[in-house]
Scaffold this motif. Structure first.
Motif, PDB file in Angstrom:
ATOM      1  N   PRO A  44       0.558  -1.193   0.095  1.00  0.00           N
ATOM      2  CA  PRO A  44      -0.019   0.022   0.061  1.00  0.00           C
ATOM      3  C   PRO A  44       0.803   1.340  -0.157  1.00  0.00           C
ATOM      4  CG  PRO A  44      -0.942  -1.461   1.520  1.00  0.00           C
ATOM      5  CD  PRO A  44       0.314  -2.035   0.910  1.00  0.00           C
ATOM      6  N   LYS A  45       2.014   1.413   0.734  1.00  0.00           N
ATOM      7  CA  LYS A  45       2.813   2.555   0.594  1.00  0.00           C
ATOM      8  C   LYS A  45       3.492   2.939  -0.750  1.00  0.00           C
ATOM      9  CE  LYS A  45       7.217   0.841   2.126  1.00  0.00           C
ATOM     10  NZ  LYS A  45       8.254   0.769   3.163  1.00  0.00           N
ATOM     11  N   HIS A  46       3.354   1.847  -1.686  1.00  0.00           N
ATOM     12  CA  HIS A  46       3.993   2.248  -3.013  1.00  0.00           C
ATOM     13  C   HIS A  46       2.673   2.197  -3.956  1.00  0.00           C
ATOM     14  CE1 HIS A  46       7.950   1.619  -1.634  1.00  0.00           C
ATOM     15  NE2 HIS A  46       7.605   0.281  -0.827  1.00  0.00           N
ATOM     16  N   LEU A  47       1.449   2.361  -3.796  1.00  0.00           N
ATOM     17  CA  LEU A  47       0.592   2.484  -4.566  1.00  0.00           C
ATOM     18  C   LEU A  47       0.282   3.558  -5.326  1.00  0.00           C
ATOM     19  CD1 LEU A  47      -2.394   0.412  -2.933  1.00  0.00           C
ATOM     20  CD2 LEU A  47      -1.142  -0.142  -4.671  1.00  0.00           C
ATOM     21  N   ASP A  48       0.415   4.760  -4.862  1.00  0.00           N
ATOM     22  CA  ASP A  48       0.261   6.016  -5.579  1.00  0.00           C
ATOM     23  C   ASP A  48       1.043   6.127  -6.677  1.00  0.00           C
ATOM     24  OD1 ASP A  48      -1.957   6.638  -3.562  1.00  0.00           O
ATOM     25  OD2 ASP A  48      -0.638   8.062  -2.459  1.00  0.00           O
ATOM     26  N   PRO A  49       2.345   5.973  -6.578  1.00  0.00           N
ATOM     27  CA  PRO A  49       3.021   6.332  -7.974  1.00  0.00           C
ATOM     28  C   PRO A  49       2.688   5.081  -8.858  1.00  0.00           C
ATOM     29  CG  PRO A  49       4.636   5.585  -6.074  1.00  0.00           C
ATOM     30  CD  PRO A  49       3.399   5.908  -5.733  1.00  0.00           C
TER      31      PRO A  49
END
Length: 112
Positions: A24-29
């Motif tokens: 989840p912490k890498h989902l935005d990019p």
């Protein structure tokens, strides 16, 4: 450009596939790339699957690239890339790899 040295005779093609769980912490990019906000995947329409829902709100991606001999092309090599079985440009596959992977070797660091 695909390197024909990656295809070992007598094979006519080579394929690499990675099944990647995006935390989840890498989902935005990654979502920005997949949604075309970066200008790389405007028409790709890539769907993502949540095959591991107990892990959280992350997503599963299947990244694949195949290179094959094709006698009709000037270089004789054809490269096809997919994200979750959707054909994408190599530029998008490289951008996603750049967000998700780092390769560490003795005395050097390189991104995928």
């Amino acid at each position: 450009a695909a390197n024909e040295d990656l295809i070992r005779p007598p094979a006519q093609s080579a394929e690499v596939e990675a099944h990647v769980y995006v935390h989840p912490k890498h989902l935005d990019p990654v979502r920005q790339l997949l949604a075309g906000q970066s200008g790389l995947a405007d028409e790709a329409g890539i769907e993502h699957s949540n095959e591991r829902p107990t892990v959280g709100e992350g997503m599963m991606l299947v990244l694949r690239r195949e290179i094959a001999y094709r006698g009709t092309l000037p270089s004789g090599i054809k490269s096809v890339c997919h994200v979750n079985d959707t054909p994408v440009p190599l530029k998008l596959l490289r951008a996603i790899g750049g967000v998700l992977f780092d390769i560490n070797a003795q005395g050097a660091v390189a991104g995928l």
